[in-house]
Design an enzyme around this catalytic site. Structure first.
Site, PDB file in Angstrom:
ATOM      1  N   ARG A  60      12.268  13.461   5.767  1.00  0.00           N
ATOM      2  CA  ARG A  60      11.322  12.584   6.458  1.00  0.00           C
ATOM      3  C   ARG A  60      12.088  11.657   7.384  1.00  0.00           C
ATOM      4  NH1 ARG A  60       9.271   8.088   1.947  1.00  0.00           N
ATOM      5  NH2 ARG A  60      11.319   7.213   1.486  1.00  0.00           N
ATOM      6  N   ASN A  66       5.563   4.698   8.209  1.00  0.00           N
ATOM      7  CA  ASN A  66       5.946   4.384   6.831  1.00  0.00           C
ATOM      8  C   ASN A  66       7.407   3.953   6.801  1.00  0.00           C
ATOM      9  OD1 ASN A  66       5.070   4.755   3.793  1.00  0.00           O
ATOM     10  ND2 ASN A  66       7.178   5.483   3.947  1.00  0.00           N
ATOM     11  N   GLU A  67       7.628   2.712   6.364  1.00  0.00           N
ATOM     12  CA  GLU A  67       8.981   2.187   6.170  1.00  0.00           C
ATOM     13  C   GLU A  67       9.891   2.457   7.366  1.00  0.00           C
ATOM     14  OE1 GLU A  67       9.312   2.294   1.287  1.00  0.00           O
ATOM     15  OE2 GLU A  67      10.296   3.876   2.444  1.00  0.00           O
ATOM     16  N   GLU A 111       3.641  -0.964  -1.758  1.00  0.00           N
ATOM     17  CA  GLU A 111       4.134  -0.064  -2.801  1.00  0.00           C
ATOM     18  C   GLU A 111       4.803  -0.930  -3.857  1.00  0.00           C
ATOM     19  OE1 GLU A 111       6.668   3.088  -1.437  1.00  0.00           O
ATOM     20  OE2 GLU A 111       5.332   3.637   0.219  1.00  0.00           O
ATOM     21  N   TRP A 118      15.248   7.139  -6.829  1.00  0.00           N
ATOM     22  CA  TRP A 118      16.195   7.205  -5.719  1.00  0.00           C
ATOM     23  C   TRP A 118      17.392   6.272  -5.892  1.00  0.00           C
ATOM     24  CZ3 TRP A 118      16.210   2.267  -3.929  1.00  0.00           C
ATOM     25  CH2 TRP A 118      15.027   1.524  -4.075  1.00  0.00           C
ATOM     26  N   GLU A 122      10.192  13.685  -4.644  1.00  0.00           N
ATOM     27  CA  GLU A 122       9.914  12.556  -5.521  1.00  0.00           C
ATOM     28  C   GLU A 122       9.346  12.983  -6.871  1.00  0.00           C
ATOM     29  OE1 GLU A 122       7.461  10.041  -3.096  1.00  0.00           O
ATOM     30  OE2 GLU A 122       9.177   9.178  -2.051  1.00  0.00           O
ATOM     31  N   MET A 145      10.719  13.279  -9.635  1.00  0.00           N
ATOM     32  CA  MET A 145      11.267  12.499 -10.752  1.00  0.00           C
ATOM     33  C   MET A 145      10.702  11.080 -10.801  1.00  0.00           C
ATOM     34  SD  MET A 145      13.390  14.470 -12.415  1.00  0.00           S
ATOM     35  CE  MET A 145      14.457  13.371 -13.346  1.00  0.00           C
ATOM     36  N   HIS A 146       9.904  10.705  -9.799  1.00  0.00           N
ATOM     37  CA  HIS A 146       9.344   9.352  -9.725  1.00  0.00           C
ATOM     38  C   HIS A 146       8.092   9.254 -10.587  1.00  0.00           C
ATOM     39  CE1 HIS A 146       8.253   5.494  -8.034  1.00  0.00           C
ATOM     40  NE2 HIS A 146       9.283   5.521  -7.215  1.00  0.00           N
TER      41      HIS A 146
END
Length: 645
Positions: free
Chosen positions: A103, A141-142, A314, A322, A362, A364-365
């Site tokens: 991304r 986004n960010e 968020e 991460w 993501e 594992m998030h």
């Protein structure tokens, strides 16, 4: 305060997802963020749009009375676009064109990328701009995440040259501002100026500073372009962007000017990897995060656009995925973070994410729901905290102390640290923690902001200092404010060149001192400092010799050893109705003593707090948070004393 969640209907089956809006409503949520990464789902092939899935999702949320925040999808260009047009991709500092597959791989400097952005944002804004469920928009986004602000493409080089021509007018003016005679770097035309990467050794620091400013302006202009499209097609809805904690690659004061309010993303346990925290502190706060990292972010985003609200777009609600170590948060941590947000003035907290992803980067998030769709630990904490924060009264944060922060100083400081263990953030956060440890509320403000309501002004490092800023601060001191100046203040002009007479530059006549020498200490080296009453402190990393220039400067502390032995480490001078204190040494204990003295002189009530405890006030409520045990006590300051907890 509103609570919400980030969700991704495109990640699960339609039948599964349609059960979620009612669950969200029952949990106490009011807002759902959608679609910020969904460009390929919107437009699976060039010019072919499919919005049926999102139409159904927005309608289903609306049927439950939930508001929707839609994201523009530009953070993830689809593969078909970048495969056919690789010139849209970012070029990194090493001159490598980055590839898709992740991304944020686009180039802010590409005119063609701007055209693609306009096209897709307008399509989405036209379709959903008037939908009754849509309460607002998040741009992109960010911005800049994964080191993507500064592009080193041919597009960026030409745009930077145009930016310099517009700023300086003549190449002679540029040469003078940059001191380009050094190392024979003098230019004869603007198109000779290259980007400050791949140089044999360090580039000209003024060149680097202007490149950072140019890159920041690119991000601001790009976001403003999106905002203008959204406002044209979605009147009455707010526009925000989800910034990041301690992110430094663009000027957030400029970036927030065109937004209705700022939002930010916070992952307290994952943020512990910052370099200046000791190993002991990282262990102590491994399951809650350090109180001052998220606290500073709230205070910063509350002040970056004065008078506006701020949201958490968020909020960590379980383990992240991460960081170097993705620790499972303590019981009560999600409630602690939510209550901290309210206490620091936030108007909404949006949790990341609804259901844990079963595929992709993501997976594992954590989410409020586990991979199997069953409630996880964060879900139960949100259920418990929702009625508390939704019923909590609002009101302003009554800060009487302003911590001054600016991006020019950050960029210039970190480009030439002079001590490897030093950094702008480490220095600034040392001052912030010293204030918060004494129980005071803090606003983070730009040095040129309206500061007339503050009794104490704390400037940890105004490294780049203009005459305008110095005059503004002088006015505040004359009307009665107490100003505290930290090390390396006023070392550089706006151009990046030094103030020849020495730091603190144009603030020297006010402070009554000049920095004549500074000493970058090697790791493990300490220097003793003695304050009033014989109290001894140890300085690390950085020390400065503050030489008094006038008779009315009071020396509060001196070095007891090393090359600066006997020289002033802390000074104070009265001026007008206020005064100026300077501290030239990095020392936690000395800084705590000095900030306490400044707060006392300013009439700001304060007292040392136990380790890990922080106090915040909003309206008539006081929130005492213990970050070692993830607990919060709420006290109604308007209630009779005998009824308070």
């Amino acid at each position: 305060m509103r609570l919400g969640v980030c969700d991704y209907p495109e990640h699960v089956s339609r039948e599964t997802w349609l059960t979620y809006p009612a669950m969200m409503k029952t949990l106490g949520l009011e807002v759902v963020r959608l679609a910020e990464f969904a460009w390929a789902r919107f437009e699976p092939r060039p010019g072919e749009f499919d919005f049926d899935w999102l139409d159904e999702a927005v309608d289903a949320l609306h049927a439950e009375g939930l508001g929707v925040v839609l994201g523009t999808p530009t953070a993830t260009p689809p593969n078909w676009l970048t495969h056919e047009r690789p010139e849209l991709l970012l070029v990194d500092e090493q001159g490598r064109r980055r590839r898709p597959g992740s991304r944020r791989h686009y180039d802010y400097a590409s005119p063609d990328w701007w055209d693609e952005t306009r096209r897709v944002v307008e399509v989405v804004a036209r379709r959903y701009g008037a939908h009754p469920a849509v309460i607002g928009w998040q741009t992109d986004n960010e911005h800049g995440c994964h080191d993507t602000v500064r592009s080193y493409s041919d597009h960026a080089r030409r745009a930077f040259q145009r930016w310099l021509a517009a700023k300086y007018g003549t190449v002679d003016a540029l040469n003078d501002a940059w001191g380009a005679v050094f190392w024979s770097q003098t230019y004869t035309r603007f198109d000779e100026v290259d980007l400050p990467n791949l140089t044999v050794y360090t580039p000209n620091p003024s060149h680097l500073l202007d490149f950072h400013r140019y890159s920041s302006d690119q991000v601001v202009a790009y976001d403003r372009m999106q905002t203008e499209i959204l406002r044209a097609h979605s009147p009455g809805r707010f526009v925000t962007h989800n910034f990041m904690v301690l992110f430094e690659q663009f000027d957030h004061y400029d970036a927030c000017a065109h937004l209705d309010f700022p939002s930010f993303d916070t992952y307290p346990t994952a943020f512990l990897d910052v370099s200046w925290l000791s190993a002991d502190l990282k262990r102590t706060y491994a399951r809650t995060g350090h109180p001052d990292l998220a606290g500073f972010a709230h205070d910063f985003y509350r002040g970056v656009k004065p008078g506006a609200a701020h949201w958490v777009m968020e909020q960590q609600a379980g383990h992240a995925d991460w960081a170097a170590h993705n620790t499972l948060p303590a019981d009560g941590a999600v409630n602690l973070w939510t209550m901290q947000a309210h206490a620091h003035g936030a108007d909404a907290v949006v949790y990341f994410r609804w259901r844990a992803a079963t595929a992709g980067a993501e997976l594992m998030h954590s989410g409020l729901l586990r991979h199997d769709g069953k409630p996880d630990r964060g879900y139960h904490e949100v259920r418990d905290v929702a009625p508390l924060v939704k019923a909590a009264p609002g009101g302003r944060v009554p800060a009487r102390v302003a911590l001054l922060h600016d991006f020019d100083s950050l960029w210039a400081y970190d480009a030439q640290k002079h001590a490897r263990s030093a950094s702008y953030w480490a220095q600034l956060m040392g001052f912030y923690t010293a204030l918060r440890e004494q129980g005071v509320d803090v606003d983070v403000r730009h040095p040129l902001a309206d500061l007339s309501s503050y009794d104490a002004l704390v400037a940890p490092c105004l490294h780049v200092l203009s005459e305008e800023t110095a005059a503004h601060l002088r006015t505040q001191v004359e009307r009665g404010a107490r100003l505290l100046l930290g090390p390396r203040t006023g070392f550089r002009r706006e151009s990046g060149r030094v103030w020849e007479d020495g730091a603190p530059g144009p603030l020297a006549p006010l402070a009554g001192v000049r920095v004549r020498n500074f000493d970058a200490l090697a790791p493990g080296t300490t220097v003793g400092v003695t304050a009033g009453g014989g109290e001894t402190h140890l300085a690390r990393t950085w020390t400065e010799d503050l030489e008094p220039q006038v008779d009315d400067v009071e020396v509060l502390a001196r070095y007891t050893e090393g090359p600066l032995r006997g020289r002033a480490a802390v000074t104070r001078r009265a001026h007008g109705a206020g005064g100026v204190t300077c501290i030239g040494a990095w020392s936690e204990t000395l800084l705590r003593r000095v900030t306490s003295g400044v707060l006392s002189a300013a009439g700001v009530e304060h007292a040392p707090l136990p380790e890990g405890v922080r106090v915040s006030r909003r309206g008539e409520r006081q929130y005492t948070q213990d970050w070692r045990y993830a607990t919060v006590v709420v006290e109604n300051l308007a209630a009779p004393l005998e009824t308070r907890p």
